[in-house]
Design an enzyme around this catalytic site. Structure first.
Site, short mmCIF file in Angstrom:
data_model
loop_
_atom_site.label_atom_id
_atom_site.label_comp_id
_atom_site.label_asym_id
_atom_site.label_seq_id
_atom_site.Cartn_x
_atom_site.Cartn_y
_atom_site.Cartn_z
N SER A 197 4.00 -11.83 -2.73
CA SER A 197 4.60 -10.55 -3.09
C SER A 197 5.12 -10.53 -4.52
O SER A 197 4.36 -10.70 -5.47
CB SER A 197 5.69 -10.20 -2.08
OG SER A 197 6.16 -8.89 -2.25
N GLU A 246 13.74 0.60 1.79
CA GLU A 246 14.74 -0.23 1.16
C GLU A 246 14.92 0.27 -0.27
O GLU A 246 14.04 0.91 -0.83
CB GLU A 246 14.30 -1.69 1.16
CG GLU A 246 14.22 -2.30 2.55
CD GLU A 246 13.85 -3.77 2.51
OE1 GLU A 246 14.69 -4.59 2.87
OE2 GLU A 246 12.70 -4.09 2.13
N PRO A 295 22.54 -14.17 3.54
CA PRO A 295 21.58 -15.20 3.16
C PRO A 295 20.22 -14.56 2.88
O PRO A 295 19.79 -13.65 3.61
CB PRO A 295 21.52 -16.10 4.40
CG PRO A 295 21.89 -15.21 5.53
CD PRO A 295 22.88 -14.22 4.99
N ASP A 323 4.91 -3.74 -7.02
CA ASP A 323 5.20 -5.17 -7.06
C ASP A 323 3.89 -5.94 -6.92
O ASP A 323 2.80 -5.35 -6.89
CB ASP A 323 6.22 -5.57 -5.99
CG ASP A 323 5.64 -5.58 -4.59
OD1 ASP A 323 4.69 -4.82 -4.34
OD2 ASP A 323 6.13 -6.34 -3.74
N ASP A 340 3.25 -3.57 -2.07
CA ASP A 340 3.91 -2.96 -0.91
C ASP A 340 5.25 -2.33 -1.29
O ASP A 340 5.96 -1.81 -0.43
CB ASP A 340 4.07 -3.96 0.24
CG ASP A 340 4.94 -5.17 -0.10
OD1 ASP A 340 5.46 -5.23 -1.24
OD2 ASP A 340 5.11 -6.04 0.78
#
Length: 579
Positions: free
Chosen positions: A99, A413, A544, A315, A319
């Protein structure tokens, strides 16, 4: 490029001797697949996992430096060959990519039967297979087959895609070898974007159509053409007639090159950062959606003379997408990220559903993560209502699952990764299969026709930068909005994201969609104290990373200086607690 060739024979293993050099043109007998001395076992013994490395299945699969991934990719080929037998008529997809990571990295993502990401319940099994000692791998796979009642005589079909990284052909070969060693039929797509691979799995399994890149391009371009033809010519000529696309020197450049000629009547695309030369080191370097959105900087390679013009950035595996407009003065730019995309689409689909008479029968909502800017959440809450704005854990798989609970689920996102999902009920209603049909030529009929065209341009399998590019352009034209108008619907709160390198990121445990920290004990109290001291509009959390050995810190505040300080102070606390 060789696009879509089938392989059933076991490929020759280069540079090997003895049994590895057999060239066999038929698949092995099912009873022999997991036996001692089988091709699968010999491959596992040849490509051993790297000692001292623990392979973790993160937010989007395995990802690491390419030089330590041979065993993992081989084993994921085997794992996929077994998964495909759970529903023998349906294919499983495997995508070789890292990615937005640098070119030295690579990874693997698995697409389930529906074209979406591998179900979360499979992740521990994938990790166990990746970390198993080579001598024990066959017995582990035998136990897995017994536990899941996998019939090794059943048909197994695996679709394998790869991006343009220098290491991707080698690693995709290993996926293929692993799958064929366990009797699978393999179809390769090289190169292709991650969303294209997911789309083809969905197309083959759900829509019962041939899995071909040509079909992907034709589906998207024809739906986009229907939208543009239904709009007046003025909208198409005045609202974003041209857009410049930063391809991150990744496989998205190939996708744009194939798609652009098919839509050139309606949209002119000027692509830049298109150098996909393997080993050049240019992939994602100071460019692409990750760089523009996270670093808040214009990409290198930006052509001159683009001030005030619409741009977007993909990117590395296409995606994600974000939009931006370089400013005419000062060298800055205005960013329209995933939050802005979600708010635009929420308005467009809400209005189309209402105008077509379907608004009352279908529930539309938006799913965000903790990274969504607080200003976007406030805007959506006011326009849709608090029950229509949902929060999920970071990672597309979590947003996708939550959005699937809605009839029309919009998820993005902030990094620009997202799509729109439609329930079976919604698709039937939009297709005109339920309820009273509006009079031909009426406003309701026009809205229903437009809604069907919008559904056609969407990749429901996963977030897709190429699909989302066409979707946003169509939405802006339908609204008659300029980029400036779109950007002005709300103003982002200043924010800062930082990474804290730690020895073990798994020590940080979160809850409430990752907005609260349960462990280490006392860390959340320190975060709360720092947020309170930062004043009005301040917000922060730690989590995390799902892809790197770091803990991520996110902070918002009324000013950029306050957001920067809040993020730095929390990063220091993370270091103290995890030192």
């Amino acid at each position: 490029a060789n696009l879509g060739e089938w392989t059933t024979a076991r490929p020759r293993l280069m540079g090997c001797k003895g049994s590895f050099c057999r060239r066999i043109d038929t698949r092995p007998e099912a009873s022999d697949l997991l036996e001692a001395g089988s091709d699968a076992e010999l491959l596992a013994l040849r490509y051993r996992r790297v000692k001292g490395v623990k392979y973790r299945y993160g937010t989007a699969g395995f990802r690491a430096e390419e030089k330590i991934l041979d065993s993992t990719l081989l084993r994921m080929g085997m794992f996929s060959a077994l998964l495909a037998r759970l529903k023998p008529s349906l294919a499983i997809g495997v995508m070789v990519t890292a990615s937005h990571n640098a070119e030295k990295d690579n990874g693997v993502k698995i697409a389930g039967n529906d074209g979406g990401m591998l179900g979360e319940s499979w992740e521990p099994i994938a990790a166990e297979i990746a970390n198993c000692p080579a001598e024990n791998l066959m017995s582990l796979l035998v136990r897995l087959c017994q536990r899941l009642s996998i019939n090794l005589s059943a048909t197994s079909i695996v679709l394998v895609g790869e991006d343009t990284r220098e290491s991707s052909p080698r690693l995709a070969d290993l996926v293929e070898r692993g799958a064929i060693a366990l009797g699978a039929r393999v179809k390769r797509f090289r190169p292709c974007t991650t969303p294209q691979l997911h789309y083809m799995v969905r197309t083959r399994n759900v829509d019962k159509k041939a899995a071909e890149l040509k079909g992907y391009n034709e589906d998207l371009s024809s739906a986009f053409a229907r939208i543009c033809e239904a709009l007046d010519a003025k909208s198409c000529s005045q609202v974003m007639p041209t857009i410049r696309v930063d391809c991150a020197n990744g496989v998205g450049a190939n996708g744009i090159a194939s798609l652009a000629p098919l839509i050139s009547r309606f949209l002119e695309i000027e692509a830049f950062n298109t150098d996909t030369t393997p080993g050049s080191g240019k992939l994602n370097h100071l460019c692409g959606a990750e760089y523009v959105q996270k670093q808040k900087k214009l990409p290198e390679g930006l052509p001159a003379g683009g001030e005030g013009l619409p741009h977007c950035a993909l990117d590395g595996d296409a995606d994600r997408i974000v939009f931006f407009v370089p400013e005419k003065k000062g060298g800055g730019f205005r960013l329209q990220d995933g939050d802005k995309i979600a708010t635009l689409l929420a308005q467009v689909f809400g209005e189309l559903l209402e105008a077509s008479g379907l608004g009352s029968g279908l529930k539309l909502g938006v799913v965000q993560t903790a990274y969504a800017n607080g200003a976007s959440t406030e805007y959506l809450t006011k326009t849709l209502g608090p029950d229509r704005v949902l929060c999920a854990k970071t990672g597309v798989k979590h947003l996708h699952h939550k959005a699937a609970e809605l009839d029309v689920g919009i998820y993005f996102e902030a990094n620009g990764h997202g799509t729109v999902l439609f329930s079976a009920k919604a698709l039937e209603a939009i297709a005109g299969g339920t309820g009273a049909k509006p009079a031909a030529g009426s406003e309701a009929d026009k809205a229903a026709t437009m809604l069907r065209a919008f559904v056609g341009v969407i990749n429901q399998a996963i977030g897709d930068a190429l699909s989302d590019l066409l979707l946003v352009v169509a939405a802006l034209r339908l609204k008659g909005w300029s980029m400036e108008k779109w950007d002005g619907i709300y103003t982002d709160l200043p924010s800062r994201m930082l990474k804290a390198k730690v020895r073990d990121r798994t020590l940080v445990i979160t809850t409430d969609a990752e907005r609260k920290c349960l462990a280490p004990k006392g860390l959340q109290e320190q975060v709360d104290s720092l947020v309170a001291a930062a004043g009005a509009h301040a917000r922060a959390f730690v989590r995390p990373s799902g892809t790197e050995d770091v803990v991520r810190v996110y902070a918002e505040a009324a000013t950029q200086a306050k957001a920067d300080k809040l993020a730095e102070d929390i990063k220091a606390e993370v270091a103290k607690f995890l030192s």
